[in-house]
Structure formats: structure tokens, C-alpha cells
Design a protein around this motif. Structure first.
Motif, mmCIF file in Angstrom:
data_model
loop_
_atom_site.group_PDB
_atom_site.id
_atom_site.type_symbol
_atom_site.label_atom_id
_atom_site.label_comp_id
_atom_site.label_asym_id
_atom_site.label_seq_id
_atom_site.Cartn_x
_atom_site.Cartn_y
_atom_site.Cartn_z
ATOM 1 N N ASN A 186 -6.357 -41.030 -18.312
ATOM 2 C CA ASN A 186 -5.386 -40.626 -19.313
ATOM 3 C C ASN A 186 -3.976 -40.766 -18.719
ATOM 4 O O ASN A 186 -3.643 -40.079 -17.751
ATOM 5 N N PRO A 187 -3.141 -41.651 -19.245
ATOM 6 C CA PRO A 187 -1.814 -41.874 -18.666
ATOM 7 C C PRO A 187 -0.937 -40.629 -18.671
ATOM 8 O O PRO A 187 -0.004 -40.526 -17.893
ATOM 9 N N LYS A 188 -1.251 -39.654 -19.521
ATOM 10 C CA LYS A 188 -0.475 -38.416 -19.554
ATOM 11 C C LYS A 188 -0.878 -37.468 -18.422
ATOM 12 O O LYS A 188 -0.277 -36.418 -18.251
ATOM 13 N N ASN A 189 -1.911 -37.856 -17.670
ATOM 14 C CA ASN A 189 -2.419 -36.992 -16.609
ATOM 15 C C ASN A 189 -2.462 -37.706 -15.259
ATOM 16 O O ASN A 189 -3.151 -37.271 -14.357
ATOM 17 N N LEU A 190 -1.759 -38.819 -15.102
ATOM 18 C CA LEU A 190 -1.786 -39.569 -13.846
ATOM 19 C C LEU A 190 -0.402 -39.653 -13.223
ATOM 20 O O LEU A 190 0.605 -39.677 -13.926
ATOM 21 N N SER A 191 -0.384 -39.719 -11.903
ATOM 22 C CA SER A 191 0.860 -39.883 -11.168
ATOM 23 C C SER A 191 0.578 -40.683 -9.903
ATOM 24 O O SER A 191 -0.536 -40.643 -9.376
ATOM 25 N N THR A 192 1.581 -41.411 -9.414
ATOM 26 C CA THR A 192 1.439 -42.151 -8.167
ATOM 27 C C THR A 192 1.337 -41.152 -7.032
ATOM 28 O O THR A 192 2.247 -40.356 -6.807
ATOM 29 N N GLN A 193 0.212 -41.198 -6.338
ATOM 30 C CA GLN A 193 -0.055 -40.201 -5.312
ATOM 31 C C GLN A 193 -0.658 -40.867 -4.082
ATOM 32 O O GLN A 193 -1.487 -41.764 -4.196
ATOM 33 N N THR A 194 -0.257 -40.409 -2.899
ATOM 34 C CA THR A 194 -0.829 -40.942 -1.671
ATOM 35 C C THR A 194 -2.252 -40.427 -1.503
ATOM 36 O O THR A 194 -2.636 -39.403 -2.092
ATOM 37 N N GLU A 195 -3.024 -41.145 -0.702
ATOM 38 C CA GLU A 195 -4.383 -40.681 -0.428
ATOM 39 C C GLU A 195 -4.355 -39.287 0.183
ATOM 40 O O GLU A 195 -5.130 -38.416 -0.192
ATOM 41 N N PHE A 196 -3.430 -39.054 1.119
ATOM 42 C CA PHE A 196 -3.354 -37.757 1.782
ATOM 43 C C PHE A 196 -3.082 -36.635 0.787
ATOM 44 O O PHE A 196 -3.784 -35.627 0.769
ATOM 45 N N SER A 197 -2.053 -36.799 -0.054
ATOM 46 C CA SER A 197 -1.720 -35.708 -0.978
ATOM 47 C C SER A 197 -2.822 -35.499 -2.012
ATOM 48 O O SER A 197 -3.073 -34.373 -2.433
ATOM 49 N N ASN A 198 -3.521 -36.567 -2.373
ATOM 50 C CA ASN A 198 -4.598 -36.464 -3.359
ATOM 51 C C ASN A 198 -5.871 -35.864 -2.752
ATOM 52 O O ASN A 198 -6.429 -34.907 -3.278
ATOM 53 N N GLN A 199 -6.298 -36.403 -1.626
ATOM 54 C CA GLN A 199 -7.600 -36.039 -1.063
ATOM 55 C C GLN A 199 -7.554 -34.867 -0.087
ATOM 56 O O GLN A 199 -8.528 -34.131 0.032
ATOM 57 N N LYS A 200 -6.456 -34.699 0.633
ATOM 58 C CA LYS A 200 -6.392 -33.678 1.679
ATOM 59 C C LYS A 200 -5.694 -32.402 1.250
ATOM 60 O O LYS A 200 -5.830 -31.383 1.912
ATOM 61 N N THR A 201 -4.905 -32.454 0.196
ATOM 62 C CA THR A 201 -4.190 -31.244 -0.210
ATOM 63 C C THR A 201 -4.525 -30.846 -1.648
ATOM 64 O O THR A 201 -5.091 -29.786 -1.869
ATOM 65 N N MET A 202 -4.195 -31.688 -2.598
ATOM 66 C CA MET A 202 -4.382 -31.322 -3.998
ATOM 67 C C MET A 202 -5.834 -30.965 -4.303
ATOM 68 O O MET A 202 -6.113 -30.005 -5.025
ATOM 69 N N GLN A 203 -6.754 -31.713 -3.741
ATOM 70 C CA GLN A 203 -8.173 -31.484 -4.009
ATOM 71 C C GLN A 203 -8.621 -30.081 -3.584
ATOM 72 O O GLN A 203 -9.455 -29.468 -4.244
ATOM 73 N N LEU A 204 -8.042 -29.554 -2.509
ATOM 74 C CA LEU A 204 -8.389 -28.206 -2.054
ATOM 75 C C LEU A 204 -8.005 -27.151 -3.085
ATOM 76 O O LEU A 204 -8.765 -26.208 -3.340
ATOM 77 N N PHE A 205 -6.835 -27.314 -3.679
ATOM 78 C CA PHE A 205 -6.385 -26.346 -4.677
ATOM 79 C C PHE A 205 -7.135 -26.521 -6.001
ATOM 80 O O PHE A 205 -7.441 -25.541 -6.689
ATOM 81 N N GLU A 206 -7.447 -27.765 -6.358
ATOM 82 C CA GLU A 206 -8.251 -28.009 -7.568
ATOM 83 C C GLU A 206 -9.627 -27.344 -7.437
ATOM 84 O O GLU A 206 -10.144 -26.789 -8.407
ATOM 85 N N GLU A 207 -10.185 -27.391 -6.251
ATOM 86 C CA GLU A 207 -11.496 -26.766 -6.028
ATOM 87 C C GLU A 207 -11.414 -25.253 -6.225
ATOM 88 O O GLU A 207 -12.310 -24.650 -6.812
ATOM 89 N N ARG A 208 -10.339 -24.645 -5.784
ATOM 90 C CA ARG A 208 -10.166 -23.206 -5.988
ATOM 91 C C ARG A 208 -10.080 -22.877 -7.484
ATOM 92 O O ARG A 208 -10.651 -21.891 -7.941
ATOM 93 N N VAL A 209 -9.378 -23.716 -8.245
ATOM 94 C CA VAL A 209 -9.278 -23.504 -9.692
ATOM 95 C C VAL A 209 -10.651 -23.676 -10.340
ATOM 96 O O VAL A 209 -11.084 -22.845 -11.146
ATOM 97 N N ARG A 210 -11.359 -24.762 -9.970
ATOM 98 C CA ARG A 210 -12.705 -24.998 -10.522
ATOM 99 C C ARG A 210 -13.640 -23.830 -10.239
ATOM 100 O O ARG A 210 -14.365 -23.375 -11.119
ATOM 101 N N ASN A 211 -13.632 -23.336 -9.007
ATOM 102 C CA ASN A 211 -14.508 -22.219 -8.634
ATOM 103 C C ASN A 211 -14.199 -20.970 -9.449
ATOM 104 O O ASN A 211 -15.110 -20.246 -9.853
ATOM 105 N N THR A 212 -12.934 -20.738 -9.694
ATOM 106 C CA THR A 212 -12.537 -19.579 -10.490
ATOM 107 C C THR A 212 -12.982 -19.750 -11.937
ATOM 108 O O THR A 212 -13.509 -18.803 -12.550
ATOM 109 N N LEU A 213 -12.816 -20.951 -12.490
ATOM 110 C CA LEU A 213 -13.270 -21.212 -13.857
ATOM 111 C C LEU A 213 -14.789 -21.099 -13.969
ATOM 112 O O LEU A 213 -15.313 -20.564 -14.955
ATOM 113 N N GLU A 214 -15.507 -21.595 -12.943
ATOM 114 C CA GLU A 214 -16.971 -21.512 -12.955
ATOM 115 C C GLU A 214 -17.460 -20.072 -12.890
ATOM 116 O O GLU A 214 -18.571 -19.768 -13.309
ATOM 117 N N ALA A 215 -16.618 -19.160 -12.393
ATOM 118 C CA ALA A 215 -16.948 -17.734 -12.352
ATOM 119 C C ALA A 215 -16.563 -17.063 -13.679
ATOM 120 O O ALA A 215 -16.508 -15.835 -13.763
#
Length: 141
Positions: free
Chosen positions: A44-73
Motif C-alpha cells: 500500500n503506497p500510503k503505508n510505505l517509506s524508503t527505509q534502510t535494512e538496519f532501521s527496518n529489521q533491527k529497530t522498527m521490527q522490535l517495536f512492531e513486535e511489542r505492539v503486535r504482542n499487546t494487540l494479541e493480548a
């Protein structure tokens, strides 16, 4: 997609990173509206941004996982991601993430840089070049 060989490792330097993780937004249609009957767009072009592998895989993903875990609870979460640009740059210098669950078990307000070890970016154009002096810590503390 830009690939570089850095320290003997072939990496995709730039990603079309999701601002809000697809695993969280999979039911949003192309107009950004939630639709329980629609699968949603992975790119979805409204949900994409140019992102480095590091910022996508090493940082953002950690916080997304915390959000997912909270939603799953079965908790409710207010979650916002903002791209941060400097002047008229084409590539964001970083991302500002904020989340708060209604029971306050999840609460973060962080900024992380759109960087990659071994690569120097011209944020004005989005171009990159190998720069072995560029070091990025893997720590998100």
C-alpha cells in the motif's frame, strides 16, 4: 532496490519499509480504511517509506513486535509512526514511533535514525555509497 556488499555480506540497503507493520494493518484497503472483509495491500503506497535494512529489521521490527504482542493480548493500542525529513530531502532521516496501550502496559516514544553500517546516504537524493567508517550500534537501548 539497492544491494551492496558490506563486510562480505550482501545486503539490500534500501527497503520499501511499512510504516505500520503489515501484520498489524493487513485489513486496511488501498484507501487506508479498515475493512474486515478485505485482505489489504501488502505494498500500500500510503503505508510505505524508503527505509534502510538496519532501521527496518533491527529497530522498527522490535517495536512492531511489542505492539503486535499487546494487540494479541486483546489490549487496545494507540500507535503512530511518523517519517522525519530534513528540509526538502527525498529520503527520511529517521522515524518517530509512539505507542500507548489503554492499560498503559505498553508505552514508548522513540526516534531512530534511517542509517546503515558501512553506507553513507545523501538524504537529499536517496543515493548511497560504501563508507566503511560509518558504524551503527545494534543496541536499541
Amino acid at each position: 532496490m539497492t544491494y551492496r556488499s558490506i563486510n562480505g555480506r550482501q545486503i539490500e540497503v534500501l527497503h520499501g519499509g511499512h510504516l505500520l507493520a503489515y501484520s498489524i494493518t493487513g485489513k486496511f484497503n488501498k484507501d487506508g480504511q479498515y475493512d474486515v472483509n478485505e485482505l489489504g495491500l501488502l505494498d500500500n503506497p500510503k503505508n510505505l517509506s524508503t527505509q534502510t535494512e538496519f532501521s527496518n529489521q533491527k529497530t522498527m521490527q522490535l517495536f512492531e513486535e511489542r505492539v503486535r504482542n499487546t494487540l494479541e493480548a486483546n489490549k487496545r493500542v494507540i500507535y503512530q509512526v511518523s517519517t522525519v525529513f530534513k528540509n526538502q530531502d527525498l529520503m527520511p532521516i529517521g522515524y518517530h514511533l509512539q505507542a500507548l496501550s489503554t492499560d498503559k502496559s505498553l508505552d514508548f516514544n522513540v526516534f531512530f535514525w534511517n542509517v546503515e553500517s558501512g553506507v553513507k546516504f545523501d538524504y537529499t537524493t536517496g543515493r548511497s555509497k560504501i563508507d566503511r567508517s560509518m558504524k551503527v550500534s545494534d543496541s536499541t537501548e
